[in-house]
Design a protein around this motif. Structure first.
Motif, PDB file in Angstrom:
ATOM      1  N   ASN A 110      14.893 -54.736 -52.653  1.00 36.72           N
ATOM      2  CA  ASN A 110      15.338 -53.357 -52.446  1.00 36.72           C
ATOM      3  C   ASN A 110      16.349 -53.305 -51.311  1.00 36.72           C
ATOM      4  O   ASN A 110      16.247 -54.074 -50.344  1.00 36.72           O
ATOM      5  N   VAL A 111      17.291 -52.374 -51.420  1.00 37.39           N
ATOM      6  CA  VAL A 111      18.250 -52.118 -50.348  1.00 37.39           C
ATOM      7  C   VAL A 111      18.121 -50.638 -49.974  1.00 37.39           C
ATOM      8  O   VAL A 111      18.210 -49.760 -50.837  1.00 37.39           O
ATOM      9  N   TYR A 112      17.882 -50.404 -48.684  1.00 34.77           N
ATOM     10  CA  TYR A 112      17.724 -49.044 -48.174  1.00 34.77           C
ATOM     11  C   TYR A 112      18.855 -48.726 -47.196  1.00 34.77           C
ATOM     12  O   TYR A 112      19.263 -49.570 -46.406  1.00 34.77           O
ATOM     13  N   ASP A 113      19.328 -47.491 -47.243  1.00 34.29           N
ATOM     14  CA  ASP A 113      20.298 -47.000 -46.277  1.00 34.29           C
ATOM     15  C   ASP A 113      19.550 -46.689 -44.985  1.00 34.29           C
ATOM     16  O   ASP A 113      18.542 -45.976 -45.005  1.00 34.29           O
ATOM     17  N   VAL A 114      20.023 -47.239 -43.872  1.00 29.06           N
ATOM     18  CA  VAL A 114      19.321 -47.058 -42.605  1.00 29.06           C
ATOM     19  C   VAL A 114      19.366 -45.609 -42.143  1.00 29.06           C
ATOM     20  O   VAL A 114      18.362 -45.052 -41.691  1.00 29.06           O
ATOM     21  N   GLN A 115      20.529 -44.962 -42.283  1.00 29.65           N
ATOM     22  CA  GLN A 115      20.672 -43.608 -41.760  1.00 29.65           C
ATOM     23  C   GLN A 115      19.760 -42.604 -42.476  1.00 29.65           C
ATOM     24  O   GLN A 115      19.080 -41.803 -41.834  1.00 29.65           O
ATOM     25  N   SER A 116      19.719 -42.660 -43.799  1.00 26.68           N
ATOM     26  CA  SER A 116      18.912 -41.697 -44.552  1.00 26.68           C
ATOM     27  C   SER A 116      17.515 -42.222 -44.882  1.00 26.68           C
ATOM     28  O   SER A 116      16.617 -41.446 -45.184  1.00 26.68           O
ATOM     29  N   GLY A 117      17.344 -43.531 -44.852  1.00 29.75           N
ATOM     30  CA  GLY A 117      16.076 -44.143 -45.232  1.00 29.75           C
ATOM     31  C   GLY A 117      15.867 -44.201 -46.738  1.00 29.75           C
ATOM     32  O   GLY A 117      14.820 -44.620 -47.214  1.00 29.75           O
ATOM     33  N   ARG A 118      16.871 -43.813 -47.508  1.00 30.67           N
ATOM     34  CA  ARG A 118      16.741 -43.758 -48.965  1.00 30.67           C
ATOM     35  C   ARG A 118      17.036 -45.100 -49.627  1.00 30.67           C
ATOM     36  O   ARG A 118      17.886 -45.852 -49.169  1.00 30.67           O
TER      37      ARG A 118
END
Length: 157
Positions: A110-118
Motif C-alpha cells: 500500500n502507498v499512503y499520502d502522508v499529508q492526508s493519510g489516505r
C-alpha cells in the motif's frame, strides 16, 4: 524487503527513509502506539508517502504431476526376447507421476499520502515457490517499481 525497496527507489533518485530509522526498536512504547504520535513522527521526516508491505497469507498447495510415457520407435533390435525388450524399455517407457507441494505467498503493498493519510495505491501479489528471499526480492521490487511508474505514482528523477 524494506532495504531492497528503499534501495530500488533510491536508484530512481528518490530520498527514502526506512521505518527502523523513524521507529526504533522500542516501538512498543505506549506513546508510539497512539495513531497521532505515529503520524506526527512520519510528518517530521518530511516524507510525501508511506509504503507498507505485509505478508497477508501463506499457503501450501499439494498437486499431482502426471507421469509420462514415451515410445521412441527407433529401437527395434530388442524385440527378439521378452527380457531384452523389458530390460531395454523399463527405465524409459514410463516415468511415474508424483505429488509435490507448492508454497504460495500473498503480499499486499500500500502507498499512503502522508499529508492526508489516505490510501493512494494498493496491490496484492502472489509468489509461487520462490527459490530464495533474494530472488523473490529482486522480482518483487522490479514489479512494484514498474507498476508505480506505469500508474504515474513515481517518475525517475
Amino acid at each position: 524487503m524494506e532495504d531492497e525497496l528503499a534501495s530500488s527507489l533510491s536508484d530512481l533518485g528518490f530520498n527514502t527513509m526506512k521505518s527502523i530509522d523513524v521507529f526504533p526498536p522500542d516501538f512498543q512504547n505506549q506513546e508510539l502506539r497512539q495513531s497521532e504520535a505515529v503520524l506526527r513522527r512520519i510528518a517530521e521526516t518530511g516524507s510525501d508517502a508511506v509504503v507498507t508491505i505485509a505478508l497477508i497469507d501463506q499457503t501450501s498447495e499439494e498437486r499431482y504431476v502426471p507421469g509420462s510415457g514415451i515410445y521412441p520407435v527407433t529401437r527395434f533390435g530388442y524385440y527378439g526376447h521378452f527380457l531384452t525388450y523389458y530390460g531395454n524399455w523399463i527405465g524409459s517407457l514410463y516415468n511415474p507421476g508424483y505429488y509435490t507441494t507448492d508454497k504460495v505467498y500473498y503480499i499486499e503493498t500500500n502507498v499512503y499520502d502522508v499529508q492526508s493519510g489516505r490510501l493512494v495505491w494498493s496491490a496484492q501479489s502472489e509468489s509461487y515457490n520462490p527459490s530464495g528471499l533474494q530472488d523473490f526480492l529482486k522480482g518483487y521490487k522490479k514489479a512494484m517499481s514498474g507498476l508505480l511508474k506505469k500508474e504515474g505514482l513515481i517518475t525517475a528523477q
